[in-house]
Design a protein around this motif. Structure first.
Motif, PDB file in Angstrom:
ATOM      1  N   UNK A 188       0.822  -1.234   0.000  1.00  9.96           N
ATOM      2  CA  UNK A 188       0.000   0.000   0.000  1.00  9.96           C
ATOM      3  C   UNK A 188       0.848   1.273   0.000  1.00  9.96           C
ATOM      4  N   UNK A 189       2.144   1.197  -0.389  1.00 13.20           N
ATOM      5  CA  UNK A 189       2.994   2.402  -0.307  1.00 13.20           C
ATOM      6  C   UNK A 189       3.101   3.149  -1.640  1.00 13.20           C
ATOM      7  N   UNK A 190       2.238   2.780  -2.653  1.00 12.80           N
ATOM      8  CA  UNK A 190       2.202   3.550  -3.918  1.00 12.80           C
ATOM      9  C   UNK A 190       1.324   4.772  -3.671  1.00 12.80           C
ATOM     10  N   UNK A 191       1.954   5.954  -3.574  1.00 16.66           N
ATOM     11  CA  UNK A 191       1.193   7.179  -3.179  1.00 16.66           C
ATOM     12  C   UNK A 191       0.792   8.050  -4.376  1.00 16.66           C
ATOM     13  N   UNK A 192       0.669   7.430  -5.556  1.00 14.20           N
ATOM     14  CA  UNK A 192       0.372   8.246  -6.764  1.00 14.20           C
ATOM     15  C   UNK A 192      -0.866   9.130  -6.582  1.00 14.20           C
ATOM     16  N   UNK A 193      -1.972   8.518  -6.180  1.00 22.22           N
ATOM     17  CA  UNK A 193      -3.218   9.284  -6.057  1.00 22.22           C
ATOM     18  C   UNK A 193      -3.051  10.437  -5.053  1.00 22.22           C
ATOM     19  N   UNK A 194      -2.470  10.144  -3.896  1.00 20.90           N
ATOM     20  CA  UNK A 194      -2.298  11.172  -2.870  1.00 20.90           C
ATOM     21  C   UNK A 194      -1.430  12.330  -3.396  1.00 20.90           C
TER      22      UNK A 194
END
Length: 744
Positions: free
Chosen positions: A58-64
């Motif tokens: 869950x560490x893919x922060x693209x959206x954020x």
């Protein structure tokens, strides 16, 4: 081999690092002392984003990060940009806006570079708006929507100030309006809806107020100068700071308020409108009028109408002038087409030259004005003067130019030029066939009596007429000119024949001109009783001609012949140049001293009219070769004549003219006859192809077909239809008498 695991960056820690970079960018934009970005700094920021987007869930922060990118702009705008804009007004606000927009674009450029990795993968996969678009829409939604009305009003106020002559900062306006265009991100809706519509309405109002005053105070030329100047300025305005797509809409508003609304008032101004400009030859003002009015819908219609009225009035005045001059002539001279009429044709040509130049120069060759000129000339060119039709006047005018010793002394170029112009005038004349017949009659006289000044000019005008009216129009005339060339060759071979045949001797010098019957006007050929000397000549020539051709019959036209005879008078012998008729009459006196009218008539075998004319010319006119008893001024059947041996004159050589016959009646009769045939042929042609046709349609088509040569009279057509019915070419329909059928 051991793999090195990448250390996971969590959102808060990563964003803290990004925040520092963003703050540094804001400080640079706000103009604070801050060192520029080095490529190393840029790479660090880019890599941080790259890493945070490529970590395993869950560490893919693209959206954020995508959301935080937007928040960075919103943040900056609400805290810094909006407050700085809201505290300023008018021009200061505009300057601030331009500065803020430039900064904003820079910020978008830098941030979208830092966050570039999002654009490449995340956004592409999810079909989300790209980074630059997100950046622009933040400005649009928060800044532009908030202040565009204020901005628009300030810009319009500045434009109006400039219209009133104030100096304004044009580059500022150009930059402000650039924002309206750029904020649309590729479409012009914001510029058009938020600025252009209101600006156009304001422009209309501004010029409407101006025009209300100018139309009252200014003359038409002054008003047009102002209007042209305003249009020029508005055009400059577009090139200086408005978007090019505004030009058409803006100019249309100005044209509408200054020209369309006041068109008729302007054109009809009492002493300075279109009529006055034409009357006073104000060429520059007329050109300006054309330039202005050609831009508005149907704007040229009234101008061309006034032009047509003006030209018609000028031409009609020339006709009246010529009529008045003719009515002051002595009655006996009234039938002769004289100098007065020559001057009239000259003036019509000058009028045409003048207004043709107007059409080409002032009215830029526009078809409406060509049409107006044509319609005007058709009105007065078909009026005629003092009983002579225009067709006759033009033919006589040409004759005067082309014959030896005509009243016009012109250079070759001037002759060519004038002939060109006469042929142009012919285009306006409806009775072209009448012109052709008069022209042919006069051409015949020039050719047969060696009166033509120059063969080249004769051929040249025929070429011009052929181009204007078609080959059929000139075929007979061309035949006449060719005939004369052939006749000269024929005469040469006749002289050779005489030299080679000693027994063929006419006894006197003889020149014969052989003509082709169909080409020339019809001449009466009488059985004149030739004197014996002449009979011999005729016989010799006949024999010669039969050596050339067996199939042609010669008909001698004595009425066109001339003779040189020697009169043996008491004082001195004299050469007398006379017609064949006159010579035949004089030679009778070699055999008799006294002859009565009746004797002369029966010996010559001529009609009363001809005998009266030729005896009058020999006994009552300038040269009295015969003495007449009683010595009255008129010839009567009881007169007696004898040779006047006492006659003398200071000249050695005299020419005795025969009084001219009025050819006009004959020409008109001939043309009428030809027209009847032409109408018959046209009706039959139409009916043959159409089989059944109603009366009105038949008449219309007939007029259409014949219009190139003459305007057929409706009554004449009706009469010809009746005639063709009696001759079984057509029949009336049993049910409807207005419908005709063709009978094959």
């Amino acid at each position: 081999m051991a793999s090195s695991e990448r250390k996971t960056i969590d959102l808060e820690q990563g964003w803290d690092f990004m925040q520092k970079g963003i703050t540094k960018l804001k400080n640079i934009l706000e103009g604070e002392a801050e060192p520029q970005f080095r490529s190393n700094d840029y790479m660090m920021l880019y890599t941080t984003i790259y890493n945070m987007c490529t970590q395993k869930p869950p560490h893919d922060y693209s959206q954020q990060l995508y959301d935080k990118y937007r928040e960075a702009f919103q943040d900056y705008i609400t805290s810094m940009v909006l407050p700085s804009l809201r505290e300023k007004h008018d021009e200061f606000m505009l300057r601030e806006l331009v500065k803020r927009w430039e900064n904003h674009k820079l910020m978008v450029r830098w941030l979208s570079r830092f966050f570039y990795y999002l654009d490449r993968y995340f956004i592409a996969r999810r079909s989300l708006p790209p980074l630059y678009e997100v950046g622009y829409s933040c400005f649009r939604d928060l800044v532009y929507q908030d202040i565009n009305v204020k901005v628009r009003d300030s810009v319009i106020k500045l434009i109006d100030n400039e219209r009133e002559g104030e100096q304004i900062d044009r580059s500022l306006l150009k930059n402000v309006l650039g924002i309206f265009v750029e904020i649309g991100m590729g479409n012009m809706t914001s510029y058009e809806n938020d600025f252009e519509t209101e600006m156009a309405n304001d422009t209309a109002g501004y010029y409407s107020r101006k025009a209300t005053n100018w139309i009252v105070e200014d003359s038409c030329p002054d008003y047009m100068l102002k209007a042209e100047e305003c249009l020029k300025r508005e055009k400059e305005r577009v090139s200086n700071y408005l978007h090019s797509s505004s030009e058409q809409k803006l100019l249309e508003k100005v044209q509408h308020e200054l020209l369309s609304v006041y068109a008729s008032q302007l054109l009809e101004k009492e002493n300075s409108g279109c009529h006055a400009l034409l009357r006073d030859d104000k060429v520059d003002d007329l050109s300006r009028m054309y330039r202005l009015f050609c831009k508005i819908t149907r704007g040229l219609d009234p101008v061309s109408q006034i032009f047509k009225q003006h030209v018609t009035a000028e031409g009609t005045a020339l006709v009246k002038q010529a009529e008045d001059a003719a009515s002051h002539k002595k009655p006996e001279k009234r039938d002769i087409v004289g100098l007065q009429e020559q001057v009239f044709v000259r003036k019509i040509i000058e009028l045409h030259d003048k207004y043709m130049t107007y059409v080409n120069d002032c009215f830029q060759n526009h078809s409406l004005f060509h049409k107006a000129l044509k319609e005007a000339f058709e009105v007065f060119c078909n009026k005629g003067v003092a009983g002579s039709s225009s067709a006759e006047l033009l033919a006589t005018f040409c004759d005067n130019i082309l014959k030896k010793g005509g009243s016009e002394k012109l250079s070759d170029e001037a002759i060519e030029d004038t002939l060109e112009k006469v042929v142009k005038l012919l285009a306006y004349i409806s009775d072209k066939d009448l012109f052709a017949e008069f022209y042919r009659k006069k051409l015949a006289r020039r050719l047969l009596f060696d009166k033509s000044a120059n063969d080249d000019h004769e051929r040249s005008i025929l070429t011009k007429l052929k181009q204007q009216c078609g080959g059929q129009f000139t075929s007979k005339m061309e035949g006449m000119v060719t005939d004369l060339t052939l006749a000269r060759e024929n005469q040469t071979s006749f002289e050779e024949y005489l030299n080679n045949n000693s027994n063929a001797n006419p006894g006197i010098d003889l020149t014969v001109t052989v003509l082709t019957t169909g080409f020339w006007p019809s001449y009466k050929s009488f059985d004149l009783n030739l004197p014996a000397e002449m009979v011999k000549c005729v016989e010799v020539f006949k024999e010669f001609y039969q050596t050339k051709t067996k199939h042609r019959k010669l008909t001698w036209i004595y009425s066109l012949g001339t003779c040189n005879i020697i009169g043996k008078f008491d004082a001195k012998p004299m050469d007398i140049i006379v017609t064949t008729y006159q010579a035949s009459a004089l030679l009778l006196f070699n055999l008799s001293d006294r002859l009565s009218y009746a004797e002369i008539m029966s010996q010559l075998n001529l009609t009363d009219d001809d005998v009266v004319r030729l005896l009058h010319s020999l006994s009552c006119a300038k040269y009295k070769i015969l003495k007449k008893e009683p010595s009255t001024k008129a010839i009567t059947p009881t007169d007696v004549f004898e040779f006047n041996s006492k006659f003398t004159d200071k000249m050695r050589r005299i020419k005795i003219p025969l009084p001219p016959v009025d050819e006009k009646k004959k020409v008109i009769e001939d043309v009428d006859k030809d027209r009847r045939y032409a109408i018959d042929a046209s009706i039959v042609r139409i009916m043959k192809s159409r089989k059944v046709l109603d009366h009105q349609q038949l008449v219309m088509e007939c007029v259409e077909q014949l219009g190139r040569m003459f305007k057929p009279d409706f009554k004449a057509i009706k009469k010809r239809i009746e005639d063709l019915i009696t001759r079984d070419y057509l029949e009336r329909d049993k049910e409807n008498p207005n419908i005709f059928r063709y009978l094959a």
